[in-house]
Motif scaffolding. Structure first.
Motif, PDB file in Angstrom:
ATOM      1  N   VAL A 136     171.540  58.576  85.946  1.00 47.22           N
ATOM      2  CA  VAL A 136     172.736  57.880  85.481  1.00 47.22           C
ATOM      3  C   VAL A 136     173.569  57.357  86.652  1.00 47.22           C
ATOM      4  O   VAL A 136     174.064  56.224  86.636  1.00 47.22           O
ATOM      5  N   GLY A 137     173.728  58.169  87.680  1.00 51.17           N
ATOM      6  CA  GLY A 137     174.496  57.736  88.834  1.00 51.17           C
ATOM      7  C   GLY A 137     173.914  56.486  89.478  1.00 51.17           C
ATOM      8  O   GLY A 137     174.658  55.605  89.921  1.00 51.17           O
ATOM      9  N   MET A 138     172.589  56.393  89.515  1.00 51.62           N
ATOM     10  CA  MET A 138     171.922  55.211  90.076  1.00 51.62           C
ATOM     11  C   MET A 138     172.313  53.957  89.292  1.00 51.62           C
ATOM     12  O   MET A 138     172.652  52.919  89.883  1.00 51.62           O
ATOM     13  N   LEU A 139     172.286  54.030  87.971  1.00 50.25           N
ATOM     14  CA  LEU A 139     172.644  52.870  87.164  1.00 50.25           C
ATOM     15  C   LEU A 139     174.122  52.517  87.318  1.00 50.25           C
ATOM     16  O   LEU A 139     174.479  51.336  87.440  1.00 50.25           O
ATOM     17  N   GLU A 140     174.977  53.534  87.326  1.00 50.97           N
ATOM     18  CA  GLU A 140     176.412  53.252  87.443  1.00 50.97           C
ATOM     19  C   GLU A 140     176.746  52.608  88.780  1.00 50.97           C
ATOM     20  O   GLU A 140     177.624  51.744  88.852  1.00 50.97           O
ATOM     21  N   ARG A 141     176.038  53.006  89.837  1.00 51.26           N
ATOM     22  CA  ARG A 141     176.301  52.392  91.146  1.00 51.26           C
ATOM     23  C   ARG A 141     175.951  50.908  91.147  1.00 51.26           C
ATOM     24  O   ARG A 141     176.520  50.133  91.927  1.00 51.26           O
ATOM     25  N   HIS A 142     175.027  50.505  90.305  1.00 55.46           N
ATOM     26  CA  HIS A 142     174.578  49.105  90.276  1.00 55.46           C
ATOM     27  C   HIS A 142     175.061  48.367  89.034  1.00 55.46           C
ATOM     28  O   HIS A 142     174.547  47.288  88.728  1.00 55.46           O
ATOM     29  N   TRP A 143     176.061  48.925  88.336  1.00 55.31           N
ATOM     30  CA  TRP A 143     176.406  48.348  87.043  1.00 55.31           C
ATOM     31  C   TRP A 143     176.855  46.897  87.148  1.00 55.31           C
ATOM     32  O   TRP A 143     176.544  46.072  86.268  1.00 55.31           O
ATOM     33  N   GLY A 144     177.570  46.551  88.208  1.00 57.08           N
ATOM     34  CA  GLY A 144     178.034  45.175  88.356  1.00 57.08           C
ATOM     35  C   GLY A 144     176.888  44.190  88.487  1.00 57.08           C
ATOM     36  O   GLY A 144     176.910  43.091  87.902  1.00 57.08           O
ATOM     37  N   GLU A 145     175.869  44.569  89.235  1.00 59.47           N
ATOM     38  CA  GLU A 145     174.701  43.701  89.396  1.00 59.47           C
ATOM     39  C   GLU A 145     173.903  43.612  88.094  1.00 59.47           C
ATOM     40  O   GLU A 145     173.396  42.533  87.738  1.00 59.47           O
ATOM     41  N   ILE A 146     173.798  44.737  87.382  1.00 56.69           N
ATOM     42  CA  ILE A 146     173.118  44.722  86.079  1.00 56.69           C
ATOM     43  C   ILE A 146     173.884  43.813  85.122  1.00 56.69           C
ATOM     44  O   ILE A 146     173.294  43.001  84.396  1.00 56.69           O
ATOM     45  N   ARG A 147     175.209  43.936  85.119  1.00 52.47           N
ATOM     46  CA  ARG A 147     176.044  43.062  84.273  1.00 52.47           C
ATOM     47  C   ARG A 147     175.798  41.601  84.582  1.00 52.47           C
ATOM     48  O   ARG A 147     175.627  40.778  83.667  1.00 52.47           O
ATOM     49  N   ASP A 148     175.779  41.252  85.872  1.00 48.78           N
ATOM     50  CA  ASP A 148     175.605  39.848  86.244  1.00 48.78           C
ATOM     51  C   ASP A 148     174.258  39.325  85.748  1.00 48.78           C
ATOM     52  O   ASP A 148     174.170  38.180  85.274  1.00 48.78           O
ATOM     53  N   GLU A 149     173.211  40.146  85.834  1.00 54.10           N
ATOM     54  CA  GLU A 149     171.905  39.700  85.332  1.00 54.10           C
ATOM     55  C   GLU A 149     171.952  39.510  83.820  1.00 54.10           C
ATOM     56  O   GLU A 149     171.406  38.526  83.290  1.00 54.10           O
ATOM     57  N   ALA A 150     172.579  40.430  83.112  1.00 51.16           N
ATOM     58  CA  ALA A 150     172.657  40.313  81.646  1.00 51.16           C
ATOM     59  C   ALA A 150     173.414  39.055  81.245  1.00 51.16           C
ATOM     60  O   ALA A 150     172.996  38.323  80.332  1.00 51.16           O
ATOM     61  N   LEU A 151     174.531  38.781  81.921  1.00 51.06           N
ATOM     62  CA  LEU A 151     175.337  37.615  81.552  1.00 51.06           C
ATOM     63  C   LEU A 151     174.624  36.311  81.889  1.00 51.06           C
ATOM     64  O   LEU A 151     174.817  35.303  81.189  1.00 51.06           O
ATOM     65  N   ARG A 152     173.794  36.316  82.936  1.00 54.08           N
ATOM     66  CA  ARG A 152     173.051  35.099  83.281  1.00 54.08           C
ATOM     67  C   ARG A 152     172.023  34.752  82.208  1.00 54.08           C
ATOM     68  O   ARG A 152     171.663  33.576  82.052  1.00 54.08           O
ATOM     69  N   VAL A 153     171.528  35.759  81.491  1.00 49.02           N
ATOM     70  CA  VAL A 153     170.588  35.462  80.412  1.00 49.02           C
ATOM     71  C   VAL A 153     171.249  34.583  79.361  1.00 49.02           C
ATOM     72  O   VAL A 153     170.665  33.622  78.864  1.00 49.02           O
ATOM     73  N   GLY A 154     172.482  34.911  79.008  1.00 48.23           N
ATOM     74  CA  GLY A 154     173.220  34.111  78.037  1.00 48.23           C
ATOM     75  C   GLY A 154     172.937  34.544  76.611  1.00 48.23           C
ATOM     76  O   GLY A 154     171.783  34.779  76.229  1.00 48.23           O
ATOM     77  N   VAL A 155     173.976  34.646  75.827  1.00 45.75           N
ATOM     78  CA  VAL A 155     173.841  35.187  74.475  1.00 45.75           C
ATOM     79  C   VAL A 155     172.926  34.336  73.605  1.00 45.75           C
ATOM     80  O   VAL A 155     172.224  34.851  72.723  1.00 45.75           O
ATOM     81  N   ASN A 156     172.871  33.031  73.831  1.00 46.72           N
ATOM     82  CA  ASN A 156     172.037  32.166  73.003  1.00 46.72           C
ATOM     83  C   ASN A 156     170.551  32.362  73.249  1.00 46.72           C
ATOM     84  O   ASN A 156     169.719  31.931  72.439  1.00 46.72           O
ATOM     85  N   ASP A 157     170.206  33.005  74.355  1.00 49.11           N
ATOM     86  CA  ASP A 157     168.801  33.310  74.654  1.00 49.11           C
ATOM     87  C   ASP A 157     168.418  34.730  74.246  1.00 49.11           C
ATOM     88  O   ASP A 157     167.315  35.184  74.552  1.00 49.11           O
ATOM     89  N   ILE A 158     169.320  35.424  73.581  1.00 52.04           N
ATOM     90  CA  ILE A 158     169.054  36.798  73.131  1.00 52.04           C
ATOM     91  C   ILE A 158     168.935  36.780  71.615  1.00 52.04           C
ATOM     92  O   ILE A 158     169.882  36.426  70.915  1.00 52.04           O
ATOM     93  N   PRO A 159     167.771  37.139  71.070  1.00 56.30           N
ATOM     94  CA  PRO A 159     167.583  37.035  69.622  1.00 56.30           C
ATOM     95  C   PRO A 159     168.362  38.088  68.850  1.00 56.30           C
ATOM     96  O   PRO A 159     168.678  39.159  69.368  1.00 56.30           O
ATOM     97  N   SER A 160     168.647  37.782  67.608  1.00 55.66           N
ATOM     98  CA  SER A 160     169.261  38.754  66.705  1.00 55.66           C
ATOM     99  C   SER A 160     168.244  39.829  66.370  1.00 55.66           C
ATOM    100  O   SER A 160     167.076  39.529  66.071  1.00 55.66           O
ATOM    101  N   LEU A 161     168.682  41.088  66.418  1.00 58.31           N
ATOM    102  CA  LEU A 161     167.768  42.193  66.141  1.00 58.31           C
ATOM    103  C   LEU A 161     167.175  42.073  64.742  1.00 58.31           C
ATOM    104  O   LEU A 161     165.990  42.341  64.532  1.00 58.31           O
ATOM    105  N   GLY A 162     167.977  41.656  63.781  1.00 58.48           N
ATOM    106  CA  GLY A 162     167.479  41.536  62.415  1.00 58.48           C
ATOM    107  C   GLY A 162     166.390  40.493  62.254  1.00 58.48           C
ATOM    108  O   GLY A 162     165.588  40.565  61.318  1.00 58.48           O
ATOM    109  N   ASP A 163     166.335  39.500  63.153  1.00 60.96           N
ATOM    110  CA  ASP A 163     165.301  38.465  63.076  1.00 60.96           C
ATOM    111  C   ASP A 163     163.973  38.924  63.646  1.00 60.96           C
ATOM    112  O   ASP A 163     162.930  38.344  63.330  1.00 60.96           O
TER     113      ASP A 163
END
Length: 237
Positions: free
Chosen positions: A42-69
Motif C-alpha cells: 500500500v505504501g508503494m502505491l500511495e507514494r506514486h498516487w499522483g503519477e497513477i492519477r495523471d495516467e488515469a486522467l490521461r485515459v479520459g472518461v470517454n475511453d473508459i467503458p460503462s461496467l454495465g455494458d
C-alpha cells in the motif's frame, strides 16, 4: 420471461461453503474495514498516487467503458451507466492495450502479490451504485483515491457491519481496504467525477485455504462471468 441468473446466484451454495472454510483458515479477522497498512504494498502505491492519477486522467472518461455494458453479470448494480471501469488485469488475464496506456501503474500492480483484479473505477457525477455484496471472502478490495470531487462529503461509500455503518468519503492519495462481502452502497452526489484505482487481492490465509482458493479462482477465471467481460472488451477495442 424468466430472469437470467448471474454467477452470483448460480454459485451461492458453493460460495457459502468456500467462505466458511476460508474464514476458519484466515489470518485476518472477519470484519468489514481494515487498516490498509496491513498490506505491505500500500505504501508503494500511495507514494506514486499522483503519477497513477495523471495516467488515469490521461485515459479520459470517454475511453473508459460503462461496467454495465461489458459485464452482464453486474446486472442491477451497474444499471447506472455512469459507473465506468478501465480494466488492467483480472483473474490472470492482462489487458495489454490498456496497460500500455498506463505503464507506471501497470508496473506497480505487477509488484502486488496475490493480485486478483486491477482497474480504474470512475463514478461520474450523480452516479449511484445500489446496495450489494461481493462474491467471496477469498478477496479483499482496495481503493486508492486518485481524484475526489471537491465536495468530498457528498461522495462516499457506506459499508454495513451488523448495526454499524462505516461511512467512508475518499481523500486524494489515501487508501481504503475492506471486505466487500459486507453489504455496501456508493454515491457520488456531486457535479464532478470520482476516480480510484481499484485492486482486489486474495485474503491472507493458511495453506489449506490457499489451495482451495486456487481451485475457486481457476473456476472463476474460466467462468462465463469473466469470459463475457473479455469478449465484450475485445469487441470494443
Amino acid at each position: 420471461m424468466a430472469k437470467k441468473k448471474t454467477i452470483y446466484h448460480l454459485t451461492k451454495g458453493l460460495r457459502d461453503r468456500v467462505d466458511a472454510f476460508i474464514m476458519r483458515q484466515s489470518l485476518l479477522p472477519d470484519q468489514a474495514v481494515f487498516d490498509p497498512a496491513i498490506m505491505p504494498w500500500v505504501g508503494m502505491l500511495e507514494r506514486h498516487w499522483g503519477e497513477i492519477r495523471d495516467e488515469a486522467l490521461r485515459v479520459g472518461v470517454n475511453d473508459i467503458p460503462s461496467l454495465g455494458d461489458i459485464s452482464p453479470d453486474h446486472g442491477r448494480i451497474a444499471a447506472d451507466r455512469r459507473w465506468r471501469s478501465f480494466f488492467l488485469e483480472g483473474y490472470g488475464y492482462k489487458r495489454q492495450e490498456n496497460r500500455a496506456r498506463v505503464p507506471l501503474t501497470a508496473a506497480l500492480i505487477d509488484r502486488i502479490p496475490d493480485l486478483c483484479t486491477a482497474s480504474f473505477s470512475v463514478l461520474e457525477a450523480g452516479c449511484h451504485i445500489p446496495r450489494h455484496r461481493g462474491m467471496t471472502k477469498g478477496m479483499l478490495t482496495y481503493h486508492l483515491a486518485l481524484r475526489v470531487p471537491d465536495d468530498r462529503k457528498n461522495c462516499w461509500i457506506q459499508i454495513e457491519e451488523g448495526t454499524h455503518m462505516h461511512v467512508c468519503p475518499w481523500t486524494d492519495g489515501h487508501s481504503l481496504l475492506f471486505d466487500d462481502t459486507y453489504n455496501h452502497e456508493v454515491w457520488n452526489n456531486t457535479g464532478q467525477d470520482r476516480y480510484v484505482l481499484l485492486i482486489q487481492v486474495r485474503r491472507p490465509c493458511r495453506w489449506p485455504a490457499r489451495l482451495l482458493m486456487n481451485l475457486f479462482f481457476t473456476g472463476v477465471r474460466y467462468s462465463r462471468f469473466v469470459q463475457d467481460i473479455r469478449r465484450n472488451l475485445d469487441c470494443g477495442s
